[in-house]
Write a protein that holds these residues in place. Structure first.
Motif, PDB file in Angstrom:
ATOM      1  N   ALA A   1      24.166  31.182   4.059  1.00 52.95           N
ATOM      2  CA  ALA A   1      23.677  30.605   2.806  1.00 52.95           C
ATOM      3  C   ALA A   1      24.579  29.470   2.326  1.00 52.95           C
ATOM      4  O   ALA A   1      24.104  28.536   1.654  1.00 52.95           O
ATOM      5  CB  ALA A   1      23.585  31.696   1.742  1.00 52.95           C
ATOM      6  N   LEU A   2      25.842  29.521   2.688  1.00 56.69           N
ATOM      7  CA  LEU A   2      26.785  28.458   2.313  1.00 56.69           C
ATOM      8  C   LEU A   2      26.801  27.320   3.334  1.00 56.69           C
ATOM      9  O   LEU A   2      27.544  26.345   3.161  1.00 56.69           O
ATOM     10  CB  LEU A   2      28.195  29.047   2.190  1.00 56.69           C
ATOM     11  N   GLY A   3      26.017  27.453   4.383  1.00 54.67           N
ATOM     12  CA  GLY A   3      25.979  26.423   5.419  1.00 54.67           C
ATOM     13  C   GLY A   3      27.195  26.426   6.319  1.00 54.67           C
ATOM     14  O   GLY A   3      27.533  25.395   6.914  1.00 54.67           O
ATOM     15  N   LEU A   4      27.841  27.582   6.473  1.00 58.01           N
ATOM     16  CA  LEU A   4      29.104  27.642   7.211  1.00 58.01           C
ATOM     17  C   LEU A   4      28.976  28.252   8.600  1.00 58.01           C
ATOM     18  O   LEU A   4      29.956  28.238   9.363  1.00 58.01           O
ATOM     19  CB  LEU A   4      30.143  28.439   6.397  1.00 58.01           C
ATOM     20  N   VAL A   5      27.831  28.814   8.944  1.00 54.12           N
ATOM     21  CA  VAL A   5      27.674  29.364  10.293  1.00 54.12           C
ATOM     22  C   VAL A   5      27.832  28.227  11.304  1.00 54.12           C
ATOM     23  O   VAL A   5      27.226  27.166  11.178  1.00 54.12           O
ATOM     24  CB  VAL A   5      26.308  30.051  10.445  1.00 54.12           C
ATOM     25  N   GLY A   6      28.685  28.455  12.292  1.00 60.17           N
ATOM     26  CA  GLY A   6      28.999  27.433  13.289  1.00 60.17           C
ATOM     27  C   GLY A   6      30.228  26.614  12.964  1.00 60.17           C
ATOM     28  O   GLY A   6      30.679  25.803  13.789  1.00 60.17           O
ATOM     29  N   THR A   7      30.820  26.819  11.765  1.00 59.63           N
ATOM     30  CA  THR A   7      32.017  26.072  11.375  1.00 59.63           C
ATOM     31  C   THR A   7      33.224  26.522  12.195  1.00 59.63           C
ATOM     32  O   THR A   7      33.444  27.713  12.411  1.00 59.63           O
ATOM     33  CB  THR A   7      32.320  26.289   9.874  1.00 59.63           C
TER      34      THR A   7
ATOM     35  N   GLU B   1      33.898  35.608  14.573  1.00 62.64           N
ATOM     36  CA  GLU B   1      32.864  35.018  15.413  1.00 62.64           C
ATOM     37  C   GLU B   1      31.539  35.763  15.269  1.00 62.64           C
ATOM     38  O   GLU B   1      30.465  35.148  15.304  1.00 62.64           O
ATOM     39  CB  GLU B   1      33.342  34.988  16.863  1.00 62.64           C
ATOM     40  N   ALA B   2      31.597  37.082  15.064  1.00 62.12           N
ATOM     41  CA  ALA B   2      30.370  37.845  14.832  1.00 62.12           C
ATOM     42  C   ALA B   2      29.706  37.438  13.515  1.00 62.12           C
ATOM     43  O   ALA B   2      28.480  37.536  13.368  1.00 62.12           O
ATOM     44  CB  ALA B   2      30.679  39.339  14.819  1.00 62.12           C
ATOM     45  N   ALA B   3      30.523  36.965  12.571  1.00 65.85           N
ATOM     46  CA  ALA B   3      29.987  36.515  11.282  1.00 65.85           C
ATOM     47  C   ALA B   3      29.503  35.070  11.332  1.00 65.85           C
ATOM     48  O   ALA B   3      28.998  34.554  10.324  1.00 65.85           O
ATOM     49  CB  ALA B   3      31.043  36.668  10.194  1.00 65.85           C
ATOM     50  N   GLY B   4      29.663  34.413  12.478  1.00 64.80           N
ATOM     51  CA  GLY B   4      29.115  33.075  12.642  1.00 64.80           C
ATOM     52  C   GLY B   4      30.115  31.941  12.650  1.00 64.80           C
ATOM     53  O   GLY B   4      29.726  30.774  12.766  1.00 64.80           O
ATOM     54  N   LEU B   5      31.409  32.244  12.546  1.00 65.94           N
ATOM     55  CA  LEU B   5      32.426  31.198  12.582  1.00 65.94           C
ATOM     56  C   LEU B   5      32.936  31.005  14.012  1.00 65.94           C
ATOM     57  O   LEU B   5      32.888  31.934  14.830  1.00 65.94           O
ATOM     58  CB  LEU B   5      33.587  31.562  11.663  1.00 65.94           C
ATOM     59  N   LYS B   6      33.428  29.832  14.316  1.00 70.79           N
ATOM     60  CA  LYS B   6      34.036  29.545  15.603  1.00 70.79           C
ATOM     61  C   LYS B   6      35.559  29.509  15.427  1.00 70.79           C
ATOM     62  O   LYS B   6      36.063  28.709  14.644  1.00 70.79           O
ATOM     63  CB  LYS B   6      33.540  28.219  16.161  1.00 70.79           C
TER      64      LYS B   6
END
Length: 470
Positions: A307-313, A338-343
């Motif tokens: 929702a914050l546009g941070l997945v893939g950051t 990484e499971a939460a969508g961060l790199k």
């Protein structure tokens, strides 16, 4: 007796509670007082004291038989000098703020000292806990590790970087002669080499192993694992001054992404407790509801980051290569993020570089680290820890944070629980420094060793008057 630790000592940081110094400092130096398990001060160099009701004045009476290794008697002028060194920022004491709150120190004679504070404070004995009594004639030479003079039960022999530090018994120690004739502390940076050293009997006490490794080698019949008390709390720090963690919603999402239970089980074999607070249950004001604010919820964490546009950051995560426990925890934290969508971009620093950047508040966007000041008090955690203090390594501060720290630092016994609870709740809500697990630091000890290993703040040390190797 031979000891081993994974990190190099830092002789320029004698005023700092630093893990690489913990095994040798209490052998070479003395301290004014020592806090017991009930947080009550016990006499060492200071044999008695009187504190004013308004917490502004402390009158110390010193022992008259304490002598430096050079042969010079310790006086109240040396105590004054040592506390003055703690106040100098370049000397890296985490309690420099407490030392700087001293308005004056007036020797009444060679063994009497009156300390007057600028404002009421309940924290002087915490300052005494981590401040060694140093020799004013040689202290400036100590940073090079060539001449370190104290009044402790062991005196300096030599140090070779990357190899070993050697000490010999002080036969004129005021506390009585140790049964140990000498102590050698080996610097062994690789975990497998540490394990081999303990198993072979080359070392009789090994520090710095992960709890899982310590437990594994402690089951061979020749070694034992001692959990010697104190508090070691590992945390994930987030830089609240820059994107993405200048947004409290991003920080709170990460708080839900971290699997504290897995860390306790996998790294500690369930000998650690998952925690949201930096101090243990016996602390006045500790609250169970606050301590379980953030629980593992990876789906919610990912949804909030999305929702914050941070997945893939991409997020750099810094960790100390000399801290074997931190490295093991980092593997799980990386998986969680990484499971939460961060790199995750790992930033593995050599021990000295990590410490330097920690002191400078430059560990970066995200980091894994430890704090041990919960052994002292919540206000010590909040104001002394490099990555938790206002405008420290996480670059967080606010008027309310400063107000809560001040209130906890000045609270008397009737009000300290409420002040601690308010400080803890605020810290947990702000989520810029996220505790993971809390545990006593483990030591692997040969069964031929008899006597006591203790803890000062989070850091263990030897009690050379009771320790013997047979």
């Amino acid at each position: 007796m031979t000891l081993a630790q994974p990190g190099e000592p830092n002789f320029g940081a004698a005023m700092q509670a630093f893990a690489g110094n913990s095994l040798w400092e209490h052998l070479v130096f003395d301290y004014l007082t020592e806090l017991d398990e009930n947080h009550e001060p016990q006499p060492l160099v200071a044999k008695s004291w009187k504190q004013s009701d308004d917490l502004r004045t402390l009158t110390l009476t010193l022992r008259d038989d304490v002598v430096f290794h050079s042969g010079r008697p310790l006086t109240s002028a040396d105590v004054k000098y040592s506390l003055e060194q703690a106040a100098i920022p370049e000397n890296l004491s985490q309690l420099a703020g407490v030392a700087q709150s001293i308005a004056s120190m007036r020797p009444t004679d060679d063994h009497g000292l009156v300390i007057t504070l600028k404002q009421p404070s309940n924290r002087l004995f915490e300052l005494f806990e981590i401040t060694p009594m140093v020799d004013k004639e040689t202290y400036k030479q100590a940073a090079a590790g060539k001449l370190v003079v104290g009044t402790g039960p062991f005196s300096w022999v030599n140090y070779r970087a990357g190899n070993a530090l050697k000490l010999k018994k002080n036969p004129k120690y005021w506390g009585g002669e140790s049964e140990l004739t000498s102590v050698t502390i080996l610097i062994i940076k690789q975990s497998q080499a540490l394990i081999a050293s303990a198993r072979s009997g080359r070392t009789q006490l090994t520090d710095g192993l992960t709890p899982l490794d310590a437990d594994t080698i402690g089951s061979n019949g020749k070694l034992r694992v001692e959990s010697v008390g104190g508090v070691q709390c590992y945390v994930v720090g987030l830089d609240a001054s820059t994107k993405p963690f200048n947004d409290i919603k991003a920080r709170q999402a990460v708080a839900k992404a971290l699997d504290r239970g897995r860390i306790a089980k996998q790294v500690y074999k369930n000998s650690a407790s998952p925690t949201n607070l930096w101090w243990p249950k016996n602390t006045p004001g500790w609250d169970q509801k606050t301590n379980t604010t953030w629980t593992y919820d990876p789906d919610a964490a990912r949804a909030e980051l999305d929702a914050l546009g941070l997945v893939g950051t991409s997020i750099p995560v810094t960790v100390n290569s000399s801290d074997l426990i931190a490295l093991a925890i980092f593997d799980i934290v990386r998986n969680n993020l990484e499971a939460a969508g961060l790199k995750v971009k790992p930033q593995i620093l050599e021990g000295a570089a990590f410490v330097e950047r920690n002191v400078a508040g430059k560990l970066g966007t995200c980091f894994v680290h430890a704090t041990g000041f919960g052994s002292l008090s919540p206000v010590a955690c909040a104001s002394a820890t490099a990555h938790l203090k206002p405008d420290g390594g996480t670059h967080f501060t606010s008027p309310k944070y400063l107000q809560l720290i001040a209130a906890a630092g000045a609270a008397d016994k009737d009000h300290v629980a409420a002040a601690n609870a308010a400080l803890g709740q605020y810290l947990v809500d702000q989520a810029f420094n996220l505790p993971l697990v809390m545990s006593p630091p483990p030591l692997v000890v040969s069964k031929e060793v008899e006597g006591n290993v203790k803890v000062s703040t989070a850091f263990h040390y030897l009690d050379p008057q009771s320790l013997a190797y047979r």
